[in-house]
Design a protein around this motif. Structure first.
Motif, PDB file in Angstrom:
ATOM      1  N   PRO A  84       1.042  -1.017  -0.274  1.00 31.66           N
ATOM      2  CA  PRO A  84      -0.125  -0.165   0.107  1.00 31.66           C
ATOM      3  C   PRO A  84       1.089   1.406  -0.031  1.00 31.66           C
ATOM      4  CG  PRO A  84      -0.357  -1.450   1.778  1.00 31.66           C
ATOM      5  CD  PRO A  84       0.527  -2.487   1.015  1.00 31.66           C
ATOM      6  N   PRO A  85       0.563   1.937  -0.574  1.00 26.17           N
ATOM      7  CA  PRO A  85       1.596   3.403  -0.824  1.00 26.17           C
ATOM      8  C   PRO A  85       0.884   4.308   0.345  1.00 26.17           C
ATOM      9  CG  PRO A  85      -1.155   3.682  -2.279  1.00 26.17           C
ATOM     10  CD  PRO A  85      -0.510   2.371  -1.631  1.00 26.17           C
ATOM     11  N   ALA A  86       2.057   4.935   0.234  1.00 31.08           N
ATOM     12  CA  ALA A  86       2.520   6.085   1.391  1.00 31.08           C
ATOM     13  C   ALA A  86       0.835   7.301   1.191  1.00 31.08           C
ATOM     14  CB  ALA A  86       3.662   6.770   1.589  1.00 31.08           C
ATOM     15  N   VAL A  94       3.579   2.004  -5.360  1.00 32.75           N
ATOM     16  CA  VAL A  94       4.710   1.777  -4.937  1.00 32.75           C
ATOM     17  C   VAL A  94       5.737   1.070  -6.007  1.00 32.75           C
ATOM     18  CG1 VAL A  94       6.864  -0.035  -3.589  1.00 32.75           C
ATOM     19  CG2 VAL A  94       4.956   1.544  -2.226  1.00 32.75           C
ATOM     20  N   PRO A 154       8.779   0.755   2.025  1.00 33.64           N
ATOM     21  CA  PRO A 154       9.459   0.391   1.366  1.00 33.64           C
ATOM     22  C   PRO A 154       9.464   2.892   0.914  1.00 33.64           C
ATOM     23  CG  PRO A 154       7.530   0.120   0.209  1.00 33.64           C
ATOM     24  CD  PRO A 154       7.724  -0.247   2.023  1.00 33.64           C
ATOM     25  N   PHE A 155      10.492   2.665   0.071  1.00 35.76           N
ATOM     26  CA  PHE A 155      10.145   3.722   0.027  1.00 35.76           C
ATOM     27  C   PHE A 155       9.160   4.358  -1.016  1.00 35.76           C
ATOM     28  CE2 PHE A 155      10.673   7.416  -3.651  1.00 35.76           C
ATOM     29  CZ  PHE A 155      10.950   8.388  -2.589  1.00 35.76           C
ATOM     30  N   GLY A 156       7.924   5.180  -0.698  1.00 35.49           N
ATOM     31  CA  GLY A 156       6.451   5.304  -1.391  1.00 35.49           C
ATOM     32  C   GLY A 156       5.024   4.531  -0.906  1.00 35.49           C
ATOM     33  N   GLY A 157       5.566   3.851   0.321  1.00 33.29           N
ATOM     34  CA  GLY A 157       5.080   2.773   0.879  1.00 33.29           C
ATOM     35  C   GLY A 157       4.283   3.090   2.408  1.00 33.29           C
ATOM     36  N   ARG A 158       3.625   2.446   2.392  1.00 37.58           N
ATOM     37  CA  ARG A 158       3.242   3.197   3.754  1.00 37.58           C
ATOM     38  C   ARG A 158       3.819   1.763   5.098  1.00 37.58           C
ATOM     39  NH1 ARG A 158      -2.608   3.570   3.090  1.00 37.58           N
ATOM     40  NH2 ARG A 158      -2.955   2.020   3.306  1.00 37.58           N
TER      41      ARG A 158
END
Lengths: 371, 371
Positions: free
Chosen positions: A311-313, A319, B162-166
């Motif tokens: 899941p994306p930030a 991602v 990860p980069f861009g992840g939550r």
């Protein structure tokens, strides 16, 4: 920008003409052959440069052909080197590049690494007396296509301050890793060890824009957001002390260990009076080194999918895989043509006109691509 | 903090009692032996934990003895594993750890890597069905002492977005590199792939202090400076997209390639119901692989001196070598004793008292050390 930032943004926001990749390849090959580079080697170098442009890493693309040719003419790089491969131990080789073009030496080293890996599981090859080897992705892609995991590192002339330092000491030493998957596309990761490509700072200076904090120091060693001061000073390593250590270790392995130059001894590409003696290390590993290839491929497919589904930030679309954006650029540029900066085109046209070669026609103007 | 940040700060600013390293080593060994770990293996594990405490990497020191013993008691780690070493190719081995203690499996793997390297120039060893292997510095130090370059990586349970992840996906996967020098001390670099150690966030939470931006996300994937929210969320990789890629690749090599677990499949240390199946990769390279050892040693001495003499940035005292601060901590702690957090001491005392072992006496209170 997500993924590799070993790339330079277009220095203008304006339209960039696009060109047929195959036509550019032929042109680059012809230019190199006129400089007495043997056809096979000319093809290697041209492929390496075009690969960078295809992947959107303009800094390592055809723009470099100009300085490569300049160095050949100045006789600080040899068109027909007598490359030597020594094998001191069963899984190891040292390639003495005899000051040949970097991609020629680098490819020879990676081919040797694959040969050693096929027999022994892993092959480690150092290269000394080499030159700028272009994008590391070129070598690890070769490994991956032959069914190996590949790693390519190189040192480079001082451009970057070490963590805590003020003066240029480290190169923006690149590291590339390629890992084959099963049904999925392979992972091809290629990065410089600087926080941002110098080309982005050049672009900001041209546009009279500030750069983000953390990218560079001015000549006094003070952090700066002034792009012009940054260009006079030094870029900074990615990841603070850790990235600085990684860059330093790349220099040690590529230079100190192999017999190549290292640290502040490395001459710049622009210095047309001296050899560079750049060093590289190329590693290949059989993909079935621990598990059957099919099993490893399935596991790779799973972990890649797992990361993509992560899941994306907040505020992030999704991602991305390492190197995914470069792969997308390659697909796009193969179809639409390679966008080239008009100033680079002008230089490339000039390069050919001196020797009676015509630069390929543009495919038409393309809008700048969102990155 | 310059150098490795794979360390935890003292969670309090207060005095920490110091203890004799040798006495702590004996105690840890005895505790492990009472849990049926054979004497040689108990010594390996104790040495690994003490090395972390000596180097100021408290997070991987004796504090881990508690969870190691807990896992042995819960029978999710084996005290007497039947470790198997398979050699599919001349320069490669796969160590099946049979769910033994990580340092025992890891050391066996590094010893195998050195054996392979002695004969072939390089040795690559994967380890699967292993556990938390402590500090990577332990293994590369062994390599360096035997005259090899060493590299140690491991995956770890998901703790990091990860980069861009939550969500937690990556471990704070460590990487360590050791390179012997000539007259100078060797370079021993050991880092986690997170931007800051989780222990520093715990410390901030205890002191009700904010954490710097860029360290962590809250559970919604929003960047946070609230230490408590950060502990509920996920820590971030060092170096943005590049560090995230490095951490992901460490997971692939340590887990996906070796047959160990990977990605979100990895169980936490705290889950006492399941094996972890952690994976590592250990590499050894002869130092005379390309140049005579003496020549390489001289070149190492020079590049290390060159970095040390590099002019510092504004406001910085001097440039440090990678791992220099950990080495300085080791010298200090060998002389003054190892400082231990009082809560950790309490737990360690409890661990012994259940089995009739007396914890060593404190050497006296020491002021907190400037880092």
């Amino acid at each position: 920008v997500i993924g590799d930032s070993n790339r330079e943004q277009s220095t203008s926001g304006s339209l960039e003409p696009r060109f047929d990749p195959q036509a550019l390849l032929h042109y680059a090959r012809a230019v190199l052959e006129r400089a007495n580079v043997p056809p096979e080697d000319a093809n290697t170098v041209a492929q390496c440069l075009i690969m960078a442009d295809l992947r959107g890493v303009d800094s390592h693309g055809l723009i470099r052909l100009i300085v490569y040719i300049r160095r050949l003419h100045a006789q600080v790089v040899k068109a027909t080197p007598a490359i030597q491969v020594n094998r001191p131990f069963p899984s190891v080789a040292l390639v003495d590049g005899d000051n040949g073009l970097g991609p020629v030496v680098g490819l020879r080293a990676m081919e040797t690494a694959m040969e050693l890996a096929a027999a022994n599981g892993i092959g480690l090859v150092g290269a000394c007396r080499s030159n700028h080897f272009g994008v590391g992705a070129f070598y690890v892609d070769k490994a991956v296509r032959a069914g190996f995991l590949g790693c390519a590192i190189s040192n480079a002339p001082p451009n970057m301050a070490p963590f805590g330092g003020r003066e240029r000491f480290l190169g923006t030493n690149p590291f590339a890793i390629g890992i084959p998957a099963g049904d999925s596309a392979p992972l091809i990761f290629d990065a410089s060890s600087s926080v941002a490509a110098r080309g982005k700072i050049i672009a900001a200076a041209l546009k009279k824009q500030p750069i983000p904090p953390g990218w560079a120091l001015d000549p006094e060693g003070v952090p700066t957001t002034d792009a012009n001061q940054a260009l006079l000073g030094a870029v900074l390593p990615f990841g603070g002390a850790k990235g600085s250590a990684i860059s330093f270790i790349i220099d040690i392995l590529s230079g100190t260990l192999t017999g190549a130059s290292y640290g502040r001894h490395l001459n710049t590409l622009e210095n047309l009076k001296a050899e560079q003696n750049v060093g590289h290390v190329l590693v290949a590993i059989r993909r079935d080194v621990f598990l059957p290839a099919k099993n490893f491929g399935d596991r790779m497919d799973e972990i890649l999918q797992m990361l993509l589904a992560s899941p994306p930030a907040a505020g992030v679309e999704r991602v991305f895989l390492p190197g995914e954006l470069e792969m997308a650029a390659e697909v796009r540029n193969r179809k639409m043509g390679i966008p080239l900066n008009p100033e680079v085109v002008e230089d490339l046209v000039g390069l050919g006109s001196e020797i009676g070669l015509t630069f390929p026609p543009r495919l038409g103007d393309a809008p700048p691509v969102e990155r």
